[in-house]
Design a protein around this motif. Structure first.
Motif, mmCIF file in Angstrom:
data_model
loop_
_atom_site.group_PDB
_atom_site.id
_atom_site.type_symbol
_atom_site.label_atom_id
_atom_site.label_comp_id
_atom_site.label_asym_id
_atom_site.label_seq_id
_atom_site.Cartn_x
_atom_site.Cartn_y
_atom_site.Cartn_z
ATOM 1 N N THR A 75 5.907 -9.739 21.723
ATOM 2 C CA THR A 75 6.643 -10.063 20.535
ATOM 3 C C THR A 75 6.446 -11.667 20.322
ATOM 4 O OG1 THR A 75 8.555 -10.960 22.330
ATOM 5 C CG2 THR A 75 8.533 -8.533 21.435
ATOM 6 N N LEU A 76 6.699 -11.767 18.989
ATOM 7 C CA LEU A 76 6.601 -13.119 18.438
ATOM 8 C C LEU A 76 7.906 -13.046 17.452
ATOM 9 C CD1 LEU A 76 2.792 -13.847 17.790
ATOM 10 C CD2 LEU A 76 4.118 -14.964 19.362
ATOM 11 N N SER A 77 7.989 -14.394 17.135
ATOM 12 C CA SER A 77 9.384 -14.242 16.233
ATOM 13 C C SER A 77 8.796 -14.526 14.671
ATOM 14 C CB SER A 77 10.251 -15.529 16.751
ATOM 15 O OG SER A 77 11.322 -15.738 16.162
ATOM 16 N N PHE A 78 9.051 -13.403 14.054
ATOM 17 C CA PHE A 78 8.985 -13.698 12.578
ATOM 18 C C PHE A 78 10.223 -13.056 12.013
ATOM 19 C CE2 PHE A 78 4.438 -13.250 13.873
ATOM 20 C CZ PHE A 78 3.884 -14.344 13.416
ATOM 21 N N PRO A 79 11.284 -13.800 11.909
ATOM 22 C CA PRO A 79 12.554 -13.081 11.403
ATOM 23 C C PRO A 79 12.670 -12.725 10.397
ATOM 24 C CG PRO A 79 12.583 -15.699 11.451
ATOM 25 C CD PRO A 79 11.328 -15.206 12.116
ATOM 26 N N ASP A 80 11.791 -13.158 9.193
ATOM 27 C CA ASP A 80 11.852 -12.288 7.964
ATOM 28 C C ASP A 80 11.047 -10.796 7.797
ATOM 29 O OD1 ASP A 80 12.856 -14.520 6.844
ATOM 30 O OD2 ASP A 80 11.070 -15.483 6.355
ATOM 31 N N ILE A 81 10.218 -10.559 8.936
ATOM 32 C CA ILE A 81 9.863 -9.291 9.122
ATOM 33 C C ILE A 81 10.594 -8.507 9.862
ATOM 34 C CG2 ILE A 81 7.810 -7.725 10.080
ATOM 35 C CD1 ILE A 81 5.835 -10.252 9.437
ATOM 36 N N THR A 82 11.383 -7.267 9.145
ATOM 37 C CA THR A 82 12.541 -6.666 9.685
ATOM 38 C C THR A 82 12.149 -5.274 9.836
ATOM 39 O OG1 THR A 82 13.345 -6.304 7.348
ATOM 40 C CG2 THR A 82 14.213 -8.336 8.716
ATOM 41 N N LYS A 83 10.960 -4.917 9.247
ATOM 42 C CA LYS A 83 10.563 -3.351 9.344
ATOM 43 C C LYS A 83 9.227 -3.264 9.659
ATOM 44 C CE LYS A 83 12.157 -2.844 4.808
ATOM 45 N NZ LYS A 83 12.996 -2.449 4.019
ATOM 46 N N GLU A 84 8.721 -2.061 9.575
ATOM 47 C CA GLU A 84 7.169 -1.904 9.668
ATOM 48 C C GLU A 84 6.447 -2.543 8.313
ATOM 49 O OE1 GLU A 84 5.397 1.796 11.897
ATOM 50 O OE2 GLU A 84 6.632 2.417 10.155
ATOM 51 N N PHE A 85 5.377 -3.192 8.247
ATOM 52 C CA PHE A 85 4.760 -3.828 7.163
ATOM 53 C C PHE A 85 3.341 -3.497 6.973
ATOM 54 C CE2 PHE A 85 4.125 -6.178 11.114
ATOM 55 C CZ PHE A 85 3.051 -6.774 10.894
ATOM 56 N N ILE A 86 3.160 -3.747 5.638
ATOM 57 C CA ILE A 86 1.911 -3.766 5.092
ATOM 58 C C ILE A 86 1.303 -5.184 4.695
ATOM 59 C CG2 ILE A 86 0.366 -2.793 2.891
ATOM 60 C CD1 ILE A 86 2.556 -0.877 2.687
ATOM 61 N N LEU A 87 -0.030 -5.455 5.226
ATOM 62 C CA LEU A 87 -0.247 -6.687 5.559
ATOM 63 C C LEU A 87 -1.473 -6.921 4.573
ATOM 64 C CD1 LEU A 87 -0.280 -9.580 7.020
ATOM 65 C CD2 LEU A 87 -1.699 -8.360 8.816
ATOM 66 N N TYR A 88 -1.549 -8.349 3.766
ATOM 67 C CA TYR A 88 -2.543 -8.710 3.027
ATOM 68 C C TYR A 88 -2.836 -10.169 3.620
ATOM 69 C CZ TYR A 88 -5.449 -11.210 -0.106
ATOM 70 O OH TYR A 88 -6.147 -11.953 -0.807
ATOM 71 N N ILE A 89 -3.946 -10.416 3.919
ATOM 72 C CA ILE A 89 -4.308 -12.026 4.459
ATOM 73 C C ILE A 89 -5.373 -12.405 3.569
ATOM 74 C CG2 ILE A 89 -5.182 -13.522 6.110
ATOM 75 C CD1 ILE A 89 -3.861 -11.664 8.262
ATOM 76 N N GLY A 90 -5.251 -13.497 2.829
ATOM 77 C CA GLY A 90 -6.205 -14.213 2.028
ATOM 78 C C GLY A 90 -5.728 -15.022 0.894
ATOM 79 N N GLY A 91 -6.671 -15.381 0.041
ATOM 80 C CA GLY A 91 -6.293 -16.166 -1.194
ATOM 81 C C GLY A 91 -5.590 -15.487 -2.118
ATOM 82 N N LEU A 92 -4.993 -16.256 -3.042
ATOM 83 C CA LEU A 92 -4.229 -15.725 -4.423
ATOM 84 C C LEU A 92 -5.149 -15.938 -5.532
ATOM 85 C CD1 LEU A 92 -0.793 -17.016 -3.578
ATOM 86 C CD2 LEU A 92 -1.808 -14.779 -3.211
ATOM 87 N N ASP A 93 -6.671 -15.941 -5.371
ATOM 88 C CA ASP A 93 -7.487 -16.239 -6.346
ATOM 89 C C ASP A 93 -7.550 -14.775 -7.455
ATOM 90 O OD1 ASP A 93 -8.655 -18.888 -5.672
ATOM 91 O OD2 ASP A 93 -9.291 -17.570 -4.062
ATOM 92 N N GLU A 94 -7.646 -15.161 -8.888
ATOM 93 C CA GLU A 94 -7.525 -13.901 -9.472
ATOM 94 C C GLU A 94 -8.370 -12.604 -8.951
ATOM 95 O OE1 GLU A 94 -8.170 -12.793 -14.251
ATOM 96 O OE2 GLU A 94 -8.442 -14.718 -13.663
ATOM 97 N N HIS A 95 -9.820 -13.177 -8.496
ATOM 98 C CA HIS A 95 -10.581 -11.862 -8.275
ATOM 99 C C HIS A 95 -10.220 -11.069 -6.801
ATOM 100 C CE1 HIS A 95 -12.272 -15.181 -5.802
ATOM 101 N NE2 HIS A 95 -12.523 -14.375 -5.005
ATOM 102 N N LYS A 96 -8.977 -11.713 -6.088
ATOM 103 C CA LYS A 96 -8.502 -11.083 -4.853
ATOM 104 C C LYS A 96 -7.657 -9.965 -5.246
ATOM 105 C CE LYS A 96 -10.395 -13.985 -2.023
ATOM 106 N NZ LYS A 96 -11.210 -13.711 -0.924
ATOM 107 N N ASN A 97 -7.146 -9.977 -6.445
ATOM 108 C CA ASN A 97 -6.302 -8.747 -7.033
ATOM 109 C C ASN A 97 -5.035 -8.579 -6.326
ATOM 110 O OD1 ASN A 97 -6.393 -6.686 -9.020
ATOM 111 N ND2 ASN A 97 -7.340 -5.092 -7.549
ATOM 112 N N VAL A 98 -4.329 -9.651 -5.903
ATOM 113 C CA VAL A 98 -3.242 -9.556 -5.181
ATOM 114 C C VAL A 98 -2.041 -9.113 -6.143
ATOM 115 C CG1 VAL A 98 -1.455 -10.860 -4.055
ATOM 116 C CG2 VAL A 98 -3.820 -11.450 -3.386
#
Length: 190
Positions: A75-98
């Motif tokens: 366990t780690l403390s991520f109080p904002d994560i309250t249920k199962e989650f979909i994860l994206y890690i990376g930049g927010l540059d336009e070509h990243k398509n976030v």
């Protein structure tokens, strides 16, 4: 080095003097360096497009040993994560398509959106953060449906890679091999 600004994005920022000057300063600074390190093949290609006379070394590779499976009860403390989650890690540059990822999450059925949160980790210095936040609102997402985080320690990343339900690669034209290899090693099952 992080990716340079793409030509299509450069055309868009030409009217914004601040962003354009920031790009020029970055380009001028990097132009005085003999050898540049690139974090992916995409960054290597983009750098060579701007600085064809420079030596660019691609340093992407295997994940660090810390990226290994963690116990299910870790366990780690991520109080904002309250249920199962979909994860994206990376930049927010336009070509990243976030933005497309956010819109796709917003189009999920209500039952799916009730079961998951969208967790996006991005650079704390990225100038597009406010634009991304606005896209959450435009997609009709409440603040409980997404978590926007800044980059974390490797231990925190291992926990997130190991516990996410899905890991997304929305990029249209950039390599994600680094994140993919970390995720695969940290998963309990492939």
């Amino acid at each position: 080095m992080q990716p340079l600004i793409t030509i299509s994005f450069l055309k868009k920022i030409q009217k914004n003097i601040f962003l354009f000057q920031l790009f020029i300063k970055k380009r001028d600074f990097l132009g005085g360096i003999d050898v540049l390190l690139a974090i992916s093949q995409y960054t290597e290609k983009q750098t060579l497009d701007v600085f064809p006379e420079r030596v660019v070394v691609n340093i992407s590779g295997a994940p660090d040993k810390i990226f290994s499976p963690v116990p299910e009860n870790a366990t780690l403390s991520f109080p904002d994560i309250t249920k199962e989650f979909i994860l994206y890690i990376g930049g927010l540059d336009e070509h990243k398509n976030v933005i497309m990822l956010i819109n796709a999450f917003g189009r999920l059925s209500a039952s799916n959106r009730n079961n998951y949160q969208l967790v996006i980790l991005c650079s704390k210095f990225n100038i597009r953060k406010d634009i991304i936040r606005q896209n959450f609102n435009d997609a009709g997402l409440s603040s409980e449906e997404y978590v926007q985080m800044e980059f974390l320690s490797d231990n925190d990343l291992v926990w997130l890679y190991s516990h996410c339900k899905f890991f997304c690669f929305p990029a249209l034209s950039a390599g994600s091999a680094f994140h993919l290899s970390n995720r695969c090693v940290a998963m309990r099952r492939l």
